[in-house]
Design a protein around this motif. Sequence first.
Motif, mmCIF file in Angstrom:
data_model
loop_
_atom_site.group_PDB
_atom_site.id
_atom_site.type_symbol
_atom_site.label_atom_id
_atom_site.label_comp_id
_atom_site.label_asym_id
_atom_site.label_seq_id
_atom_site.Cartn_x
_atom_site.Cartn_y
_atom_site.Cartn_z
ATOM 1 N N ASP A 37 -1.442 15.395 5.117
ATOM 2 C CA ASP A 37 -0.313 15.244 5.565
ATOM 3 C C ASP A 37 0.467 13.870 5.894
ATOM 4 O O ASP A 37 1.266 13.703 6.041
ATOM 5 C CB ASP A 37 -0.821 15.711 7.062
ATOM 6 N N TRP A 38 -1.086 12.831 6.090
ATOM 7 C CA TRP A 38 -0.753 11.548 6.777
ATOM 8 C C TRP A 38 0.086 11.047 5.213
ATOM 9 O O TRP A 38 1.182 10.024 5.228
ATOM 10 C CB TRP A 38 -1.717 10.541 7.061
ATOM 11 N N ALA A 39 -1.036 11.132 4.345
ATOM 12 C CA ALA A 39 0.308 10.632 2.858
ATOM 13 C C ALA A 39 1.094 11.081 2.645
ATOM 14 O O ALA A 39 2.564 10.236 1.785
ATOM 15 C CB ALA A 39 -0.845 10.624 1.904
ATOM 16 N N VAL A 40 1.841 12.250 3.133
ATOM 17 C CA VAL A 40 3.320 12.936 2.947
ATOM 18 C C VAL A 40 4.229 12.119 3.601
ATOM 19 O O VAL A 40 4.947 11.701 3.130
ATOM 20 C CB VAL A 40 3.127 14.202 2.121
ATOM 21 N N ALA A 41 3.860 11.655 4.842
ATOM 22 C CA ALA A 41 4.393 11.057 6.021
ATOM 23 C C ALA A 41 5.042 9.614 5.346
ATOM 24 O O ALA A 41 6.025 9.784 5.373
ATOM 25 C CB ALA A 41 4.320 11.423 7.195
ATOM 26 N N GLN A 42 3.621 9.263 4.551
ATOM 27 C CA GLN A 42 4.398 8.064 4.247
ATOM 28 C C GLN A 42 5.067 7.511 3.241
ATOM 29 O O GLN A 42 4.732 6.468 2.715
ATOM 30 C CB GLN A 42 3.001 7.103 4.945
ATOM 31 N N LYS A 43 5.091 8.710 2.654
ATOM 32 C CA LYS A 43 5.111 8.898 1.016
ATOM 33 C C LYS A 43 4.750 8.098 0.078
ATOM 34 O O LYS A 43 5.499 7.699 -1.034
ATOM 35 C CB LYS A 43 7.238 8.095 1.591
ATOM 36 N N ILE A 44 3.577 8.805 0.140
ATOM 37 C CA ILE A 44 2.904 8.154 -1.009
ATOM 38 C C ILE A 44 3.395 9.169 -1.835
ATOM 39 O O ILE A 44 3.039 8.497 -3.352
ATOM 40 C CB ILE A 44 1.475 8.000 -0.946
ATOM 41 N N THR A 45 2.488 10.382 -1.360
ATOM 42 C CA THR A 45 3.375 11.369 -2.276
ATOM 43 C C THR A 45 3.773 12.772 -2.413
ATOM 44 O O THR A 45 4.222 12.452 -0.618
ATOM 45 C CB THR A 45 1.247 11.949 -2.709
ATOM 46 N N SER A 46 3.980 13.914 -2.618
ATOM 47 C CA SER A 46 4.292 14.346 -1.976
ATOM 48 C C SER A 46 3.805 15.694 -2.295
ATOM 49 O O SER A 46 2.669 16.248 -2.066
ATOM 50 C CB SER A 46 5.741 15.227 -3.800
ATOM 51 N N GLY A 65 0.667 -1.183 -0.007
ATOM 52 C CA GLY A 65 -0.294 0.364 -0.262
ATOM 53 C C GLY A 65 0.451 0.979 -0.189
ATOM 54 O O GLY A 65 0.148 2.404 0.661
ATOM 55 N N VAL A 66 2.398 1.153 -0.103
ATOM 56 C CA VAL A 66 3.087 2.385 -0.320
ATOM 57 C C VAL A 66 3.516 2.139 -1.334
ATOM 58 O O VAL A 66 4.306 1.174 -2.313
ATOM 59 C CB VAL A 66 3.917 2.363 1.158
ATOM 60 N N PRO A 67 3.563 2.878 -2.065
ATOM 61 C CA PRO A 67 4.581 3.207 -3.867
ATOM 62 C C PRO A 67 5.379 3.497 -3.298
ATOM 63 O O PRO A 67 6.526 3.880 -2.395
ATOM 64 C CB PRO A 67 4.097 4.250 -4.789
ATOM 65 N N THR A 68 6.624 2.759 -4.375
ATOM 66 C CA THR A 68 7.826 2.459 -4.373
ATOM 67 C C THR A 68 9.012 3.986 -4.301
ATOM 68 O O THR A 68 9.929 4.248 -3.794
ATOM 69 C CB THR A 68 8.955 1.471 -5.398
ATOM 70 N N ALA A 69 7.999 4.579 -4.974
ATOM 71 C CA ALA A 69 8.416 6.385 -4.850
ATOM 72 C C ALA A 69 7.187 7.282 -5.163
ATOM 73 O O ALA A 69 6.399 6.877 -4.879
ATOM 74 C CB ALA A 69 9.644 6.540 -6.257
ATOM 75 N N PRO A 70 7.594 8.120 -4.108
ATOM 76 C CA PRO A 70 5.688 9.262 -4.049
ATOM 77 C C PRO A 70 5.209 9.139 -5.436
ATOM 78 O O PRO A 70 6.204 9.380 -6.301
ATOM 79 C CB PRO A 70 6.862 10.725 -3.377
ATOM 80 N N VAL A 71 4.269 9.344 -5.407
ATOM 81 C CA VAL A 71 3.654 9.893 -6.663
ATOM 82 C C VAL A 71 2.584 10.831 -6.581
ATOM 83 O O VAL A 71 2.150 11.009 -5.513
ATOM 84 C CB VAL A 71 2.998 8.694 -7.679
#
Length: 677
Positions: A483-492, A409-415
């Motif tokens: 903010d959660w999605a950014v902290a999880q490195k899901i996105t920027s 559930g986390v991409p290899t790099a933020p998208v």
Amino acid sequence: MSARFRLLAAAALAVTASSAAPILAKTPGAANPLIPRQALYGNPVKAAAQISPDGSTLSWLAPVAGVMNVWVAPIGKPDAGRPITNEKTRPIRQYFWAPDGKSVLFIQDKGGDENFLLYSVDPKTGQERSLTPFTKTRVQLIGASTVHKDRILVGLNNRDARFHDVHSLDLATGKLTEVLRNEQGYVGFLADNNLVVRMALKANAKGGQDYFQVTDNKIAETPFASTGLEDALTTNPAGFTVDGKTLYWVDSRGRNTAALVAQDVATGATKVLAEDTRADVGGTLSNPTTGVVEAYSVNYLRNEWTAVDPGIKASLDFLKKNLRGDFSVSSRTDKDDLWIVNDDPVTAPGSAYLYNRKAGKLTKLFTPRPELVGAPLPAMHPRVIKARDGLDLVSYLTLPFGTDTDANGVPTAPVPMVLLVHGGPWARDVYGSNRAHQWLSNRGYAVLSVNFRGSTGLGKSFIEAGNLQWGRKMHDDLLDAVDWAVAQKITSADKVAIMGGSYGGYATLAGMTFTPTKFACGVDIVGPSNLETLLKTIPPYWAPLVKQFHDRMGNPNTPEGLALLKERSPLYSADKIVRPLLIGQGANDPRVNQAESDQIVAAMKARSIPVTYVLFPDEGHGFARPANNIAFNAVAENFLGQCLGGRAEPIGNDMTPSTAQVLEGAERIAGLTAARK
């Protein structure tokens, strides 16, 4: 009342997709092919299967000359299907079999005005009749019977647009006979299996509802039960057993989450049959002959069914074992021997099945979108996100296919990410196939849907936490999720768009104005910009519920309430918009009038702030016609592509079949000016 007859409670947006050629099959590690918009938002080949009460006939929706109509076929010859309706412009979105099985009933409005009228069609001859031949009228279904199958009870507001009077409708002749005149502002009625009105519901000064006994069509002067605002959205009568001795409630009184409660009509004694501290009891399966509840569902992260009856348990266990995904039962025969079941595997297109309970046999009827077989449809991940004050936000995340190589559930790099906000706001997002999630993730975006405070299904305290919090704590929940999605490195942090319809459109405008640099861009679909004018223009049949709107949003009749509504209205902060904005609106929207979009566009123009505005003259609260849906999404994905850098299918000729009018800002989206010509 059988589930078959609950379809008139509200009108959903049309089910739409297409019959294009199959898409390149997905292979782990292979390129992620672009799924055509037409495949997701055009007409399906078939949809909405049902079965006649006697089990002799199948029915479904399918296109006729590009417009969704009702088709029928003998139960043993599904390939011999033929259309029995002939709608030429607006798709039929809801239909059901009459109790006697001699006709198919459907509802239809005009251009999205939500004045739904009731029509009947003979499945043998195709002869069609209007059963409610009125103007500016919205029909409600009040009662159907397993005994008096030749008639139903309906509510009509043709006498007074605010209130529905109860009528008996003879299905053979179309004759309407007034049963009970509603001159006191009752918001609803409940009938038993003999089509006798037993209860009347009325909004009260506490923001809840009073429940009145009805005897011989006379309404008692004092209520036998009441709710306040805190229970208004989580407590309601759920129907009588066929013998009329038991009344079911979905009831949150005295608890946080709504429980399934059985009340003995004679003594008034109540018994809790089921409850879950995580979420409200939602759906039920009731015996078609007795009306006794045999199973119930609770939807926290996913919808979970629990059987009460051993026979139903065996059937649910069989379906769980033999189907790939979460399933739902959409239609049952009177004998309860045949079911129509829909399977939703999420990562593959869903299918409809005929389930023979006695034989223990599943027969596949159709896949509505066969062109999606083998398409790169990613998984949906349920997540619980903590709000800043500790509240749990049940959310759903979808990632672009191929970016989550270890399936955690986390991409290899933020998208880039689209925050997709649901409408209502008194509604909720759920787990399952979601066209918007599939479409946007295929374009390269993570898609996050958040049940912010005020959303339903998660207990009354969660709803209450949203009172008077439009544009404040409800919006904070969305910001916390980002903010959660950014902290999880899901996105920027600089690659997040906000998008939604109705309340989701409001949330988009709130994001653009109240937190103007939080989002890279926004897509607002039929969103209110001015809460004061929104409340002034609600449909007349919502008037009995206006007290609840005032209590949950702000009361424009008090100085404090009016000040709050203005403060929370994006219109008054339009000068703060600094990021690109796309607006879509239906001209006939009865809930969020066109003026809500017009006025914020005018405010932006007056300040030379760029905006793109697309109006559909034949639509209402959302876009029902596939051509219009495809046209707006063509604009939206090219807008998002410019903003976030995702992929986009060129607009091409997708505007031509639609009624779209680009009133502002065509030049700001690549290919839109050329597509208008």
